[in-house]
Design a protein around this motif. Sequence first.
Motif, PDB file in Angstrom:
ATOM      1  N   TYR A  38       0.834  -1.206   0.000  1.00  0.00           N
ATOM      2  CA  TYR A  38       0.000   0.000   0.000  1.00  0.00           C
ATOM      3  C   TYR A  38       0.867   1.253   0.000  1.00  0.00           C
ATOM      4  O   TYR A  38       0.578   2.229  -0.709  1.00  0.00           O
ATOM      5  CB  TYR A  38      -0.919  -0.007   1.223  1.00  0.00           C
ATOM      6  CG  TYR A  38      -1.697   1.267   1.401  1.00  0.00           C
ATOM      7  CD1 TYR A  38      -2.728   1.606   0.534  1.00  0.00           C
ATOM      8  CD2 TYR A  38      -1.400   2.142   2.448  1.00  0.00           C
ATOM      9  CE1 TYR A  38      -3.443   2.787   0.686  1.00  0.00           C
ATOM     10  CE2 TYR A  38      -2.116   3.317   2.609  1.00  0.00           C
ATOM     11  CZ  TYR A  38      -3.131   3.635   1.733  1.00  0.00           C
ATOM     12  OH  TYR A  38      -3.831   4.806   1.896  1.00  0.00           O
ATOM     13  N   GLU A 104      -0.822  -4.845 -11.705  1.00  0.00           N
ATOM     14  CA  GLU A 104      -1.986  -4.207 -11.106  1.00  0.00           C
ATOM     15  C   GLU A 104      -1.648  -2.853 -10.486  1.00  0.00           C
ATOM     16  O   GLU A 104      -2.469  -1.928 -10.504  1.00  0.00           O
ATOM     17  CB  GLU A 104      -2.597  -5.116 -10.040  1.00  0.00           C
ATOM     18  CG  GLU A 104      -3.213  -6.399 -10.603  1.00  0.00           C
ATOM     19  CD  GLU A 104      -3.804  -7.270  -9.516  1.00  0.00           C
ATOM     20  OE1 GLU A 104      -3.679  -6.896  -8.321  1.00  0.00           O
ATOM     21  OE2 GLU A 104      -4.388  -8.317  -9.846  1.00  0.00           O
ATOM     22  N   ALA A 108      -3.613   0.772 -11.008  1.00  0.00           N
ATOM     23  CA  ALA A 108      -4.133   1.599  -9.922  1.00  0.00           C
ATOM     24  C   ALA A 108      -3.580   3.022 -10.004  1.00  0.00           C
ATOM     25  O   ALA A 108      -4.315   4.002  -9.820  1.00  0.00           O
ATOM     26  CB  ALA A 108      -3.785   0.978  -8.573  1.00  0.00           C
ATOM     27  N   SER A 112      -5.512   6.697 -10.968  1.00  0.00           N
ATOM     28  CA  SER A 112      -5.442   7.782  -9.987  1.00  0.00           C
ATOM     29  C   SER A 112      -5.167   9.133 -10.624  1.00  0.00           C
ATOM     30  O   SER A 112      -5.428  10.175 -10.008  1.00  0.00           O
ATOM     31  CB  SER A 112      -4.334   7.487  -8.957  1.00  0.00           C
ATOM     32  OG  SER A 112      -4.551   6.273  -8.293  1.00  0.00           O
ATOM     33  N   GLY A 163      -5.507  -4.796  -1.642  1.00  0.00           N
ATOM     34  CA  GLY A 163      -6.226  -4.403  -2.852  1.00  0.00           C
ATOM     35  C   GLY A 163      -7.483  -3.623  -2.549  1.00  0.00           C
ATOM     36  O   GLY A 163      -7.826  -2.663  -3.253  1.00  0.00           O
ATOM     37  N   LEU A 164      -8.186  -4.013  -1.485  1.00  0.00           N
ATOM     38  CA  LEU A 164      -9.427  -3.343  -1.120  1.00  0.00           C
ATOM     39  C   LEU A 164      -9.164  -1.900  -0.693  1.00  0.00           C
ATOM     40  O   LEU A 164      -9.930  -0.989  -1.035  1.00  0.00           O
ATOM     41  CB  LEU A 164     -10.132  -4.109   0.001  1.00  0.00           C
ATOM     42  CG  LEU A 164     -11.509  -3.585   0.421  1.00  0.00           C
ATOM     43  CD1 LEU A 164     -12.459  -3.543  -0.769  1.00  0.00           C
ATOM     44  CD2 LEU A 164     -12.091  -4.437   1.538  1.00  0.00           C
ATOM     45  N   ILE A 167      -8.739   0.160  -3.796  1.00  0.00           N
ATOM     46  CA  ILE A 167     -10.025   0.395  -4.467  1.00  0.00           C
ATOM     47  C   ILE A 167     -10.808   1.491  -3.755  1.00  0.00           C
ATOM     48  O   ILE A 167     -11.364   2.401  -4.388  1.00  0.00           O
ATOM     49  CB  ILE A 167     -10.845  -0.913  -4.521  1.00  0.00           C
ATOM     50  CG1 ILE A 167     -10.191  -1.903  -5.488  1.00  0.00           C
ATOM     51  CG2 ILE A 167     -12.282  -0.624  -4.951  1.00  0.00           C
ATOM     52  CD1 ILE A 167     -10.813  -3.281  -5.469  1.00  0.00           C
ATOM     53  N   TYR A 169      -9.589   3.846  -1.944  1.00  0.00           N
ATOM     54  CA  TYR A 169      -8.865   5.096  -2.194  1.00  0.00           C
ATOM     55  C   TYR A 169      -9.293   5.709  -3.529  1.00  0.00           C
ATOM     56  O   TYR A 169      -9.595   6.905  -3.612  1.00  0.00           O
ATOM     57  CB  TYR A 169      -7.362   4.821  -2.193  1.00  0.00           C
ATOM     58  CG  TYR A 169      -6.504   6.015  -2.563  1.00  0.00           C
ATOM     59  CD1 TYR A 169      -6.061   6.900  -1.592  1.00  0.00           C
ATOM     60  CD2 TYR A 169      -6.153   6.270  -3.891  1.00  0.00           C
ATOM     61  CE1 TYR A 169      -5.282   8.003  -1.927  1.00  0.00           C
ATOM     62  CE2 TYR A 169      -5.384   7.371  -4.241  1.00  0.00           C
ATOM     63  CZ  TYR A 169      -4.946   8.234  -3.249  1.00  0.00           C
ATOM     64  OH  TYR A 169      -4.186   9.326  -3.599  1.00  0.00           O
ATOM     65  N   LEU A 170      -9.343   4.886  -4.573  1.00  0.00           N
ATOM     66  CA  LEU A 170      -9.721   5.376  -5.899  1.00  0.00           C
ATOM     67  C   LEU A 170     -11.156   5.879  -5.930  1.00  0.00           C
ATOM     68  O   LEU A 170     -11.444   6.959  -6.474  1.00  0.00           O
ATOM     69  CB  LEU A 170      -9.530   4.273  -6.936  1.00  0.00           C
ATOM     70  CG  LEU A 170      -8.084   3.891  -7.270  1.00  0.00           C
ATOM     71  CD1 LEU A 170      -8.051   2.651  -8.156  1.00  0.00           C
ATOM     72  CD2 LEU A 170      -7.373   5.050  -7.965  1.00  0.00           C
ATOM     73  N   VAL A 171     -12.072   5.125  -5.340  1.00  0.00           N
ATOM     74  CA  VAL A 171     -13.482   5.528  -5.322  1.00  0.00           C
ATOM     75  C   VAL A 171     -13.652   6.856  -4.589  1.00  0.00           C
ATOM     76  O   VAL A 171     -14.385   7.750  -5.041  1.00  0.00           O
ATOM     77  CB  VAL A 171     -14.349   4.431  -4.674  1.00  0.00           C
ATOM     78  CG1 VAL A 171     -15.771   4.928  -4.455  1.00  0.00           C
ATOM     79  CG2 VAL A 171     -14.359   3.174  -5.544  1.00  0.00           C
TER      80      VAL A 171
END
Length: 458
Positions: A38, A104, A108, A112, A163-164, A167, A169-171
């Motif tokens: 992370y 991946e 990500a 961003s 990974g969660l 995700i 963070y991006l949302v």
Amino acid sequence: MLRNIAKVLMSNLIGTVIGLVNSIVFPIILSIEGYAYYQQFILYVSYINICHLGIASGMFINYGGKAYEDTDKSRYKSEMHLIFSVLAFFTSIGLAIFLFSGKELILAVALSIFPVCLNASFRAIYQAWNKFTEYSITNVLPNAMVTITIVLIFLIMGNVNRGLIIIVYLVSQYLVCSYFLLEYGKFVRGAKSAKMLSGENMVTMKNGFLVTIGNYVNTLFHSIDKQFVNVLYSVHSFAMYSFAMSTQSMMTIFITALAQPFYPKMARGDMNKKELNFLKELLFMFGSLSGCAYFALSIVVKYFIKKYTGSLEVIGIFFAVFPAMAVINVIYINMYKIKRKLKKYVFVLLGMLGISIVFNGIAAVVHGGNIGISFATMCVYYVWLYYSQRDLEEITIGLKDTIYLVVYLGIYFSLTRVPNNIIGCVSYLVVIFIWDTVMYKSSVIELKDYVLEKIRTR
């Protein structure tokens, strides 16, 4: 001015609390390997702000000290269209690299680019307009959403993987970005966009690009030590170092809070040499008092995050840099921009980056661990503090300041070694307050009188 400072301080106080929660919760709920992954993502995301190519920085310069209501909506709309086009271009490049590599982490980071850069652009523009309520929202909301969502998921599911978190963070970034895009749409509604590739916009980009390059080199400067650890040492060492850096960042946002409201005042030329040097002394004192946070963090780590006790020595070194960092962030960087010494600013940053690479390289060879890298990083900040005052005639780091800093470092490194953190913190607070009063008595009295006067007139 005080109201703006209060808004930003409040947003940064909330941000500090969020950062503290993240610094405690994320290491607890993630494995050391997951936390390192992370932190790698966050490290690479920090490199993408150059993707707006200076347009946002140019707008920051153009609108600094000007009223929001007087903005030319047609030109503003064309500038934003240019930002959208540039960010879409770099996002496409990032996605193409992902398709070629299949990694991946690259996907990500590519996803961003648009929201992270656009949110940063809105922050810069709102700061220039003195719209600190909106600035504070963009400053706090994305991280707050990440923290609250991750904590809720952990409480419900009992487990969160790396990974969660990415995700979420991006949302969060996309949601905040969408909100401010709607606000932007309301503001420019009905206005016809000026030509996107106009000469004026190219000048804005050119002027801002120098600032952006400077900021980007600054980002590299702030992260080069982390990259050294990432490349040279183990995943465990990187996790320890990243944890230490995250705790430093919690305090850095307080320093940033001081910088934001002072920019319009400096830009208007409302602060003379005497006032700037008074501010310098206040920042030295504020930075010194920030060392108290080390003792609080030490207690938290020892009792709640024991697997990260290996980071405490690094944290102790990091926190010694705050007096220098405060003056650099609040005065030096702003003055380089205001005085239009943008090329000089970039060259100084490149020089500091070069010195940092050399110091970190020597530390890696001589010490071979996190401690050497963190000590080298601390030294570079103090080199910067002394070097840049030569470029800015308004600021003087004299013999009294040098004596203050040398004794401060002696006090700090002596008392942070006290085994009992509570005794160490109380002793440190008392000794530093006495030292501040001895060295900067007139500034302490002036600050006290100013605060009392404001309280009486309310």
